[in-house]
Design a protein around this motif. Structure first.
Motif, PDB file in Angstrom:
ATOM      1  N   MET A  69       0.971  -1.127   0.076  1.00  0.00           N
ATOM      2  CA  MET A  69       0.092   0.008   0.120  1.00  0.00           C
ATOM      3  C   MET A  69       0.855   1.239  -0.112  1.00  0.00           C
ATOM      4  O   MET A  69       1.966   1.247   0.644  1.00  0.00           O
ATOM      5  CB  MET A  69      -0.903  -0.113   1.286  1.00  0.00           C
ATOM      6  N   VAL A  70       0.568   2.177  -0.732  1.00  0.00           N
ATOM      7  CA  VAL A  70       1.016   3.601  -0.891  1.00  0.00           C
ATOM      8  C   VAL A  70      -0.010   4.623  -0.328  1.00  0.00           C
ATOM      9  O   VAL A  70      -0.943   4.661  -1.082  1.00  0.00           O
ATOM     10  CB  VAL A  70       1.710   4.025  -1.941  1.00  0.00           C
ATOM     11  N   ALA A  71       0.180   5.234   0.743  1.00  0.00           N
ATOM     12  CA  ALA A  71      -0.945   5.936   1.461  1.00  0.00           C
ATOM     13  C   ALA A  71      -0.505   7.775   1.380  1.00  0.00           C
ATOM     14  O   ALA A  71       0.656   8.011   1.740  1.00  0.00           O
ATOM     15  CB  ALA A  71      -1.283   5.543   2.804  1.00  0.00           C
ATOM     16  N   LEU A  72      -1.179   8.381   1.012  1.00  0.00           N
ATOM     17  CA  LEU A  72      -0.960   9.752   1.002  1.00  0.00           C
ATOM     18  C   LEU A  72      -1.838  10.283   2.201  1.00  0.00           C
ATOM     19  O   LEU A  72      -3.048  10.336   2.340  1.00  0.00           O
ATOM     20  CB  LEU A  72      -1.771  10.409  -0.210  1.00  0.00           C
ATOM     21  N   LEU A  73      -0.852  11.206   2.888  1.00  0.00           N
ATOM     22  CA  LEU A  73      -1.528  11.666   4.088  1.00  0.00           C
ATOM     23  C   LEU A  73      -0.866  13.160   4.064  1.00  0.00           C
ATOM     24  O   LEU A  73       0.457  13.410   3.876  1.00  0.00           O
ATOM     25  CB  LEU A  73      -0.986  11.042   5.512  1.00  0.00           C
ATOM     26  N   HIS A  74      -1.952  14.238   4.349  1.00  0.00           N
ATOM     27  CA  HIS A  74      -1.806  15.383   4.408  1.00  0.00           C
ATOM     28  C   HIS A  74      -2.019  16.164   5.577  1.00  0.00           C
ATOM     29  O   HIS A  74      -2.988  16.282   6.277  1.00  0.00           O
ATOM     30  CB  HIS A  74      -2.358  16.261   3.024  1.00  0.00           C
ATOM     31  N   GLY A  75      -0.897  17.102   6.207  1.00  0.00           N
ATOM     32  CA  GLY A  75      -1.201  17.750   7.201  1.00  0.00           C
ATOM     33  C   GLY A  75      -1.591  17.357   8.632  1.00  0.00           C
ATOM     34  O   GLY A  75      -1.845  16.152   8.660  1.00  0.00           O
ATOM     35  N   PRO A  76      -2.226  18.164   9.520  1.00  0.00           N
ATOM     36  CA  PRO A  76      -2.451  17.487  10.740  1.00  0.00           C
ATOM     37  C   PRO A  76      -3.916  16.941  10.917  1.00  0.00           C
ATOM     38  O   PRO A  76      -4.139  16.004  11.855  1.00  0.00           O
ATOM     39  CB  PRO A  76      -2.445  18.821  11.876  1.00  0.00           C
ATOM     40  N   SER A  77      -4.968  17.151   9.773  1.00  0.00           N
ATOM     41  CA  SER A  77      -6.093  16.508   9.917  1.00  0.00           C
ATOM     42  C   SER A  77      -6.075  15.351   8.833  1.00  0.00           C
ATOM     43  O   SER A  77      -5.994  15.787   7.700  1.00  0.00           O
ATOM     44  CB  SER A  77      -6.992  17.648   9.246  1.00  0.00           C
ATOM     45  N   LEU A  78      -5.798  14.196   9.243  1.00  0.00           N
ATOM     46  CA  LEU A  78      -5.777  13.005   8.521  1.00  0.00           C
ATOM     47  C   LEU A  78      -6.696  12.386   8.006  1.00  0.00           C
ATOM     48  O   LEU A  78      -7.902  12.499   8.957  1.00  0.00           O
ATOM     49  CB  LEU A  78      -4.614  12.134   9.069  1.00  0.00           C
ATOM     50  N   ASP A  79      -7.194  11.891   6.661  1.00  0.00           N
ATOM     51  CA  ASP A  79      -8.345  11.343   6.181  1.00  0.00           C
ATOM     52  C   ASP A  79      -8.540   9.918   7.269  1.00  0.00           C
ATOM     53  O   ASP A  79      -7.679   9.400   7.130  1.00  0.00           O
ATOM     54  CB  ASP A  79      -8.191  11.127   4.930  1.00  0.00           C
ATOM     55  N   ASP A  80      -9.712   9.876   7.869  1.00  0.00           N
ATOM     56  CA  ASP A  80     -10.135   8.781   8.519  1.00  0.00           C
ATOM     57  C   ASP A  80     -10.295   7.410   7.757  1.00  0.00           C
ATOM     58  O   ASP A  80      -9.655   6.494   8.285  1.00  0.00           O
ATOM     59  CB  ASP A  80     -11.232   8.785   9.430  1.00  0.00           C
ATOM     60  N   GLY A  81     -10.802   7.707   6.540  1.00  0.00           N
ATOM     61  CA  GLY A  81     -10.701   6.438   5.733  1.00  0.00           C
ATOM     62  C   GLY A  81      -9.377   5.949   5.343  1.00  0.00           C
ATOM     63  O   GLY A  81      -9.171   4.803   5.410  1.00  0.00           O
ATOM     64  N   VAL A  82      -8.534   6.729   4.860  1.00  0.00           N
ATOM     65  CA  VAL A  82      -6.978   6.391   4.491  1.00  0.00           C
ATOM     66  C   VAL A  82      -6.456   5.755   5.810  1.00  0.00           C
ATOM     67  O   VAL A  82      -5.709   4.657   5.863  1.00  0.00           O
ATOM     68  CB  VAL A  82      -6.287   7.359   4.079  1.00  0.00           C
ATOM     69  N   CYS A  83      -6.634   6.233   6.889  1.00  0.00           N
ATOM     70  CA  CYS A  83      -6.104   5.652   8.104  1.00  0.00           C
ATOM     71  C   CYS A  83      -6.840   4.280   8.595  1.00  0.00           C
ATOM     72  O   CYS A  83      -6.017   3.377   8.746  1.00  0.00           O
ATOM     73  CB  CYS A  83      -6.236   6.532   9.317  1.00  0.00           C
ATOM     74  N   MET A  84      -7.932   4.083   8.289  1.00  0.00           N
ATOM     75  CA  MET A  84      -8.654   2.876   8.487  1.00  0.00           C
ATOM     76  C   MET A  84      -7.864   1.749   7.684  1.00  0.00           C
ATOM     77  O   MET A  84      -7.396   0.825   7.823  1.00  0.00           O
ATOM     78  CB  MET A  84      -9.979   2.890   8.095  1.00  0.00           C
ATOM     79  N   GLU A  85      -7.734   2.362   6.142  1.00  0.00           N
ATOM     80  CA  GLU A  85      -7.167   1.439   5.239  1.00  0.00           C
ATOM     81  C   GLU A  85      -5.534   1.021   5.679  1.00  0.00           C
ATOM     82  O   GLU A  85      -5.107  -0.190   5.544  1.00  0.00           O
ATOM     83  CB  GLU A  85      -7.057   2.137   3.741  1.00  0.00           C
ATOM     84  N   ILE A  86      -4.920   1.866   6.169  1.00  0.00           N
ATOM     85  CA  ILE A  86      -3.544   1.626   6.797  1.00  0.00           C
ATOM     86  C   ILE A  86      -3.658   0.712   7.880  1.00  0.00           C
ATOM     87  O   ILE A  86      -2.784  -0.362   7.836  1.00  0.00           O
ATOM     88  CB  ILE A  86      -2.924   2.890   7.317  1.00  0.00           C
ATOM     89  N   GLY A  87      -4.529   0.831   8.914  1.00  0.00           N
ATOM     90  CA  GLY A  87      -4.603  -0.266   9.939  1.00  0.00           C
ATOM     91  C   GLY A  87      -4.909  -1.816   9.322  1.00  0.00           C
ATOM     92  O   GLY A  87      -4.408  -2.509   9.771  1.00  0.00           O
ATOM     93  N   TYR A  88      -5.648  -1.585   8.215  1.00  0.00           N
ATOM     94  CA  TYR A  88      -6.097  -3.021   7.996  1.00  0.00           C
ATOM     95  C   TYR A  88      -4.721  -3.741   7.309  1.00  0.00           C
ATOM     96  O   TYR A  88      -4.588  -5.025   7.400  1.00  0.00           O
ATOM     97  CB  TYR A  88      -7.064  -2.757   6.812  1.00  0.00           C
ATOM     98  N   ALA A  89      -4.114  -2.840   6.398  1.00  0.00           N
ATOM     99  CA  ALA A  89      -2.958  -3.475   5.590  1.00  0.00           C
ATOM    100  C   ALA A  89      -1.968  -3.885   6.638  1.00  0.00           C
ATOM    101  O   ALA A  89      -1.307  -4.880   6.722  1.00  0.00           O
ATOM    102  CB  ALA A  89      -2.416  -2.484   4.640  1.00  0.00           C
ATOM    103  N   ALA A  90      -1.842  -2.784   7.806  1.00  0.00           N
ATOM    104  CA  ALA A  90      -0.728  -3.342   8.609  1.00  0.00           C
ATOM    105  C   ALA A  90      -0.980  -4.459   9.540  1.00  0.00           C
ATOM    106  O   ALA A  90      -0.128  -5.314   9.880  1.00  0.00           O
ATOM    107  CB  ALA A  90      -0.487  -2.003   9.763  1.00  0.00           C
ATOM    108  N   ALA A  91      -2.379  -4.744   9.911  1.00  0.00           N
ATOM    109  CA  ALA A  91      -2.605  -6.000  10.769  1.00  0.00           C
ATOM    110  C   ALA A  91      -2.524  -7.209   9.652  1.00  0.00           C
ATOM    111  O   ALA A  91      -2.619  -8.352  10.220  1.00  0.00           O
ATOM    112  CB  ALA A  91      -3.903  -5.902  11.223  1.00  0.00           C
ATOM    113  N   SER A  92      -2.544  -6.886   8.617  1.00  0.00           N
ATOM    114  CA  SER A  92      -2.543  -8.171   7.441  1.00  0.00           C
ATOM    115  C   SER A  92      -1.148  -8.349   7.151  1.00  0.00           C
ATOM    116  O   SER A  92      -0.802  -9.210   6.279  1.00  0.00           O
ATOM    117  CB  SER A  92      -3.579  -7.865   6.258  1.00  0.00           C
TER     118      SER A  92
END
Length: 317
Positions: A69-92
């Motif tokens: 996965m390559v995830a784009l995160l911008h600034g202090p307010s991070l997209d919760d959908g992207v963060c959810m996807e990051i957690g899914y990938a990390a746990a997998s």
């Protein structure tokens, strides 16, 4: 190599940036090996009985069969959908490359250690972080004169181009498979992991008290109080993925980024999730049902709780 591009997708400039990244990755691994949400789910024109749920299902199906996965995160307010996807990938056990052009760093206290993101769990789960914080070089004097705005735009374009190219390089340098961080199955009698929202009264976790009062063993986040927040974040990740249930307060302008990461990890691990949000606001999009939270959060959770009685009913079920 099958690559998932995780990105904020509500504004045209975010989608364009993600498409730029996807094109660069596709040039190296082939277009059929790249999944770009919104584009590849045909989100704008998709027709479904419950469109938001169908989009969640399409994204989750692809999350279940990727190599990176390559995830784009911008600034202090991070997209919760992207963060959810990051957690899914990390746990997998999927390697995650996080790309940011944010020039700020973050700390939990004024003099504490600094992190790339507001919640240390993102740094803890990322396989690598590509961080390009400065504008590209100014145009050389030999370049024909142009307005300062055009010059500023080109320096920003150069900055993002550098970041995306570095992300592709990091992707191609990944090992065949990252070791799985967590994943022990939940067991009978396992605790309930409870995470409060930082947007509510900090330190007054009525949700944890409700679980204790109902007779459950409770685990609460370690990363915000640990001497080593990264170690605390990894402990939180393991605790969520081995919990019987996960009770998450998703209150705020969007689900807190660390909470969203843990929700993704819990989904990947088969943990039951309830999202607590007593005063929801709804988002509306063409052809889609009203969503009380980012649809990746809304449909990851088995239920939405809005009061104490609902919490107790869920715990008893």
């Amino acid at each position: 190599m099958s690559v998932y591009i995780a990105h904020r997708l509500f504004a045209a400039h975010d989608r364009a940036l993600a498409a730029d990244l996807a094109q660069r990755v596709a040039a190296k691994v082939g277009p059929d090996r790249v999944f770009l949400p919104f584009c590849d789910t045909d989100e704008e024109d998709l027709v479904a009985e419950v469109k938001g749920r169908r989009l969640f299902e399409l994204d989750r199906e692809r999350l279940g069969r990727l190599d990176a996965m390559v995830a784009l995160l911008h600034g202090p307010s991070l997209d919760d959908g992207v963060c959810m996807e990051i957690g899914y990938a990390a746990a997998s056990g999927i390697p995650v490359i996080v790309v940011t052009t944010d020039f700020q760093t973050y700390s939990l206290t004024e003099a504490g250690p600094r992190f790339e993101f507001p919640d240390p769990i993102l740094q803890a789960v990322a396989t690598s972080i590509v961080r390009v914080t400065r504008l590209g070089a100014p145009a050389l004097p030999s370049v024909p004169a142009h307005s300062r705005f055009t010059g500023f735009q080109s320096r920003n374009t150069a900055q993002t181009g550098t970041a995306l190219d570095a992300a592709v390089d990091a992707l191609l340098d990944l090992p065949d498979r990252a070791p799985q961080l967590v994943g022990a199955p939940a067991v009978i009698g396992a605790p309930v992991y409870v995470e409060a929202s930082p947007y509510t009264a900090w330190g007054r976790d009525h949700l944890a008290k409700a679980c204790v009062d109902a007779g459950h063993t409770v685990v609460v986040p370690a990363r915000f109080t640990a001497t080593d927040p990264i170690a605390g974040a990894l402990a939180d990740l393991t605790a969520v993925c081995t919990a019987a249930r996960f009770l998450a307060d998703v209150s705020g302008p969007e689900a807190p980024p660390g909470t969203a990461v843990l929700i993704g990890a819990a989904v990947a691990s088969g943990v039951r999730i309830a999202a607590f949000q007593p005063r929801p606001t709804f988002t509306h999009a063409h052809g889609r049902e009203p969503n009380w939270r980012n649809l990746m959060i809304q449909y990851a959770a088995e239920t939405h709780l809005d009061n104490g009685d609902a919490v107790l009913s869920w715990l008893a079920a």
